[in-house]
Design an enzyme around this catalytic site. Sequence first.
Site, mmCIF file in Angstrom:
data_model
loop_
_atom_site.group_PDB
_atom_site.id
_atom_site.type_symbol
_atom_site.label_atom_id
_atom_site.label_comp_id
_atom_site.label_asym_id
_atom_site.label_seq_id
_atom_site.Cartn_x
_atom_site.Cartn_y
_atom_site.Cartn_z
ATOM 1 N N LYS A 13 -10.410 6.044 5.610
ATOM 2 C CA LYS A 13 -10.660 4.610 5.824
ATOM 3 C C LYS A 13 -10.479 3.821 4.536
ATOM 4 O O LYS A 13 -9.813 2.799 4.537
ATOM 5 C CB LYS A 13 -12.087 4.369 6.360
ATOM 6 C CG LYS A 13 -12.315 4.850 7.772
ATOM 7 C CD LYS A 13 -13.651 4.358 8.314
ATOM 8 C CE LYS A 13 -14.832 4.846 7.495
ATOM 9 N NZ LYS A 13 -15.054 6.302 7.575
ATOM 10 N N ARG A 127 -11.830 15.553 -2.325
ATOM 11 C CA ARG A 127 -11.746 14.140 -2.716
ATOM 12 C C ARG A 127 -12.334 13.899 -4.111
ATOM 13 O O ARG A 127 -13.391 14.417 -4.451
ATOM 14 C CB ARG A 127 -12.515 13.295 -1.688
ATOM 15 C CG ARG A 127 -12.696 11.844 -2.114
ATOM 16 C CD ARG A 127 -12.927 10.942 -0.963
ATOM 17 N NE ARG A 127 -14.230 11.126 -0.333
ATOM 18 C CZ ARG A 127 -14.587 10.458 0.758
ATOM 19 N NH1 ARG A 127 -13.763 9.593 1.308
ATOM 20 N NH2 ARG A 127 -15.777 10.646 1.276
ATOM 21 N N ARG A 161 -18.090 12.632 -5.339
ATOM 22 C CA ARG A 161 -19.273 11.908 -4.864
ATOM 23 C C ARG A 161 -20.419 12.859 -4.562
ATOM 24 O O ARG A 161 -20.206 13.940 -4.043
ATOM 25 C CB ARG A 161 -18.918 11.146 -3.574
ATOM 26 C CG ARG A 161 -18.432 9.750 -3.828
ATOM 27 C CD ARG A 161 -17.822 9.126 -2.627
ATOM 28 N NE ARG A 161 -18.605 9.241 -1.401
ATOM 29 C CZ ARG A 161 -18.251 8.656 -0.254
ATOM 30 N NH1 ARG A 161 -17.160 7.924 -0.193
ATOM 31 N NH2 ARG A 161 -18.983 8.799 0.821
ATOM 32 N N ARG A 172 -23.214 14.068 7.610
ATOM 33 C CA ARG A 172 -22.518 12.786 7.813
ATOM 34 C C ARG A 172 -21.698 12.808 9.098
ATOM 35 O O ARG A 172 -21.613 11.804 9.801
ATOM 36 C CB ARG A 172 -21.629 12.467 6.599
ATOM 37 C CG ARG A 172 -22.446 11.919 5.431
ATOM 38 C CD ARG A 172 -21.731 12.034 4.116
ATOM 39 N NE ARG A 172 -20.473 11.318 4.082
ATOM 40 C CZ ARG A 172 -19.489 11.585 3.222
ATOM 41 N NH1 ARG A 172 -19.621 12.556 2.338
ATOM 42 N NH2 ARG A 172 -18.392 10.871 3.248
HETATM 43 P P1 ADP Z 1 -17.565 7.743 4.349
HETATM 44 O O1 ADP Z 1 -16.928 6.810 5.311
HETATM 45 O O2 ADP Z 1 -16.593 8.631 3.646
HETATM 46 O O3 ADP Z 1 -18.708 8.514 4.945
HETATM 47 P P2 ADP Z 1 -18.754 5.499 2.852
HETATM 48 O O4 ADP Z 1 -18.438 5.272 1.436
HETATM 49 O O5 ADP Z 1 -18.268 4.522 3.848
HETATM 50 O O6 ADP Z 1 -18.227 6.963 3.170
HETATM 51 O O7 ADP Z 1 -20.348 5.618 3.046
HETATM 52 C C1 ADP Z 1 -21.124 6.495 2.270
HETATM 53 C C2 ADP Z 1 -22.592 6.398 2.671
HETATM 54 O O8 ADP Z 1 -23.074 5.043 2.483
HETATM 55 C C3 ADP Z 1 -22.907 6.691 4.141
HETATM 56 O O9 ADP Z 1 -23.028 8.077 4.398
HETATM 57 C C4 ADP Z 1 -24.233 5.931 4.314
HETATM 58 O O10 ADP Z 1 -25.318 6.639 3.749
HETATM 59 C C5 ADP Z 1 -24.022 4.684 3.475
HETATM 60 N N1 ADP Z 1 -23.483 3.571 4.299
HETATM 61 C C6 ADP Z 1 -22.267 2.986 4.171
HETATM 62 N N2 ADP Z 1 -22.105 2.008 5.085
HETATM 63 C C7 ADP Z 1 -23.237 1.972 5.819
HETATM 64 C C8 ADP Z 1 -23.698 1.210 6.938
HETATM 65 N N3 ADP Z 1 -22.930 0.272 7.498
HETATM 66 N N4 ADP Z 1 -24.941 1.453 7.428
HETATM 67 C C9 ADP Z 1 -25.711 2.388 6.893
HETATM 68 N N5 ADP Z 1 -25.353 3.176 5.851
HETATM 69 C C10 ADP Z 1 -24.135 2.970 5.322
#
Ligand code: ADP
Length: 221
Positions: A13, A127, A161, A172
């Site tokens: 994404k 990653r 990360r 996740r």
């Molecule tokens: P990925 O899509 O690779 O899991 P992100 O960088 O989008 O990684 O998100 C990493 C973490 O940030 C998520 O696992 C969550 O803990 C938190 N997070 C991100 N966006 C949200 C959201 N909209 N609501 C709740 N937690 C979020």
Amino acid sequence: MRIVLVGPPGAGKGTQAAFLAKNLSIPHISTGDLFRANISQGTELGRKAKAFMDAGDLVPDAITVGMAKDRMSQPDAANGFLLDGFPRNVSQAEALDEMLTTEGMKLDAVLDLEVPEDEVVKRIAGRRLCRNEDKHVFHVTYSPPKTEGVCDVCGGELYQRDDDSEETVRRRLEVYHTQTEPIIDYYKAQGLVVTISALGKVTDVTERAMEALRSDRAAQA
Ligand code: ADP
């Protein structure tokens, strides 16, 4: 255009969002990046979010929704945005709808990136991100930097990360299936979902996404 990007962790994404946002001249708004920026700046919000992120859980809506709304209210987002990682559950999707309705706006499309689960795990395990800029993303085998551990774009140090460990990735994925996937049906009911395969070269996926958005617009016109 107002677009929401959905897909499991590791679907690419963030990588796709960066290219699509550039092609469409709209800002890329990633709640994950916003949280990580808060963490590295040592803010109160970052401190609160970190424990949830490290466990692979969602950060509570009470923290997330306000942060996302603040970002969407910035002047650069007035004519559109590409949301990456938000909404991530149905109540966030409802909050977003409410906000857009209040502003007299609506979403144009929800782009759903499909990728098989074994591929997701491979992608995440390899990653690496740049310490200077989260949008500079590499993969040890799929898109290795010219020099190991060093960002090709700016020379920054590459790191893994905290939430990319195998155990956290499994959590996740579980959170994705139980909490995030239901938003796809929520948006299908609004006729907004466009699904594409996220397999193959990064540039091919971007092209596929642009084509899918173009035909979706044409179909709506
Ligand atoms: P990925 O899509 O690779 O899991 P992100 O960088 O989008 O990684 O998100 C990493 C973490 O940030 C998520 O696992 C969550 O803990 C938190 N997070 C991100 N966006 C949200 C959201 N909209 N609501 C709740 N937690 C979020």
